[in-house]
Design an enzyme around this catalytic site. Sequence first.
Site, PDB file in Angstrom:
ATOM      1  N   SER A   1      41.799  21.201 111.077  1.00  0.00           N
ATOM      2  CA  SER A   1      42.414  21.722 109.854  1.00  0.00           C
ATOM      3  C   SER A   1      43.542  20.801 109.401  1.00  0.00           C
ATOM      4  CB  SER A   1      42.942  23.146 110.076  1.00  0.00           C
ATOM      5  OG  SER A   1      43.234  23.787 108.861  1.00  0.00           O
ATOM      6  N   PRO A   2      43.259  19.493 109.272  1.00  0.00           N
ATOM      7  CA  PRO A   2      44.336  18.524 109.012  1.00  0.00           C
ATOM      8  C   PRO A   2      44.904  18.559 107.603  1.00  0.00           C
ATOM      9  CG  PRO A   2      42.224  17.428 108.929  1.00  0.00           C
ATOM     10  CD  PRO A   2      41.953  18.840 109.376  1.00  0.00           C
ATOM     11  N   LEU A   3      44.288  19.304 106.692  1.00  0.00           N
ATOM     12  CA  LEU A   3      44.760  19.342 105.312  1.00  0.00           C
ATOM     13  C   LEU A   3      45.569  20.592 105.000  1.00  0.00           C
ATOM     14  CD1 LEU A   3      41.560  17.951 103.572  1.00  0.00           C
ATOM     15  CD2 LEU A   3      43.654  16.722 104.174  1.00  0.00           C
ATOM     16  N   GLY A   4      45.965  21.320 106.019  1.00  0.00           N
ATOM     17  CA  GLY A   4      46.755  22.521 105.805  1.00  0.00           C
ATOM     18  C   GLY A   4      48.038  22.237 105.042  1.00  0.00           C
TER      19      GLY A   4
ATOM     20  N   TYR B   1      29.808  27.551 115.954  1.00  0.00           N
ATOM     21  CA  TYR B   1      29.863  27.382 114.505  1.00  0.00           C
ATOM     22  C   TYR B   1      28.604  27.973 113.878  1.00  0.00           C
ATOM     23  CZ  TYR B   1      33.887  24.255 115.011  1.00  0.00           C
ATOM     24  OH  TYR B   1      35.116  23.720 115.302  1.00  0.00           O
TER      25      TYR B   1
ATOM     26  N   GLY C   1      51.901  15.644  88.703  1.00  0.00           N
ATOM     27  CA  GLY C   1      53.142  15.776  89.458  1.00  0.00           C
ATOM     28  C   GLY C   1      53.864  17.083  89.229  1.00  0.00           C
TER      29      GLY C   1
ATOM     30  N   SER D   1      43.311  21.652  94.750  1.00  0.00           N
ATOM     31  CA  SER D   1      43.084  21.226  93.370  1.00  0.00           C
ATOM     32  C   SER D   1      43.691  19.851  93.140  1.00  0.00           C
ATOM     33  CB  SER D   1      43.709  22.233  92.402  1.00  0.00           C
ATOM     34  OG  SER D   1      45.093  22.339  92.638  1.00  0.00           O
TER      35      SER D   1
ATOM     36  N   HIS E   1      36.597  24.393 124.364  1.00  0.00           N
ATOM     37  CA  HIS E   1      37.067  24.835 123.050  1.00  0.00           C
ATOM     38  C   HIS E   1      38.439  25.513 123.094  1.00  0.00           C
ATOM     39  CE1 HIS E   1      35.226  26.067 118.939  1.00  0.00           C
ATOM     40  NE2 HIS E   1      36.491  25.773 118.807  1.00  0.00           N
TER      41      HIS E   1
END
Length: 297
Positions: free
Chosen positions: A208-211, A53, A220, A216, A128
């Site tokens: 990357s769990p928010l893919g 990294y 709704g 933003s 890795h």
Amino acid sequence: MRYRTLGDVRVGAVGLGTMPLSVEGHPDEARAVATVHAALDAGVTLLDTADSYHPPGGRPGEGELLVARALASYGGGTDGVLVATKGGRGRTADGGWSVDGRPAHLRRAAEASARRLGVDAIGLYQLHKPDPRVPYAESLGAVRELLDAGTVRLAGVSNVDREQIRLARTVLGDRLVSVQNRYSPAVRDSEAELRLCAELGLAFLPWSPLGGISRSSLDGASALEADPEFGAFHRVARTHGVSPQRVALAWLLARSETVLPIPGASRPESARDSAGAAELVLAADELAELERAGASA
């Protein structure tokens, strides 16, 4: 903060992925350290880094050194913090990624990581990525040697399939405690590996769990327009008065008791928001709606 386990170690149910703090586009030192401190203040006790990294052209271990500095300057206690690092990858001059699973390289890399982190033994050391040029059992054998030598306390593997998980379990025994694969609302390729981890009692660390979830904050109607496949995450977020990112992490936590997300952050606000997912409990009908949203993507 709720807690889960990595082997015999109890950690907060949401960790912090520190990759954004040290690769290209990273924030300045002050904000990076403040982000780690904010996560610790919010109850995060698992910090994930890697020797690779760093920006292209940088030095291996820059991310590990940053984590070490952040811990050293933290005003609270850090005895309960588990630092997980990884070895076996590198950066190329053009910004790409390389793989090196040679046992000699892994031994040297782990010893260097321990020095940078300022520890006698790395809390969790993760291979890795499998190196196609090196038999996976040989790379795992190097990790076993590191465990036997006391350089590493616990071991994990990353970017692996079910066969490789089973092989790692055979080689490393119960000192294998975790699997780190990509998994998110948008990317479900590791569903089978997640289930195997639940069966074997291994922690599953989605990277990357928010893919799939817009960064933003949307209402709704706007959410449906911007994220047509994942508008459900925004709708549920509005119901609870939280961010869709927090809902995505809570959904992940509900997938299995062995799931331990490690969302990245480059701002203190993001780190605090992610940590709050550990306290967000979603109703059965909400989970069903989110499951359908992901399945249809």
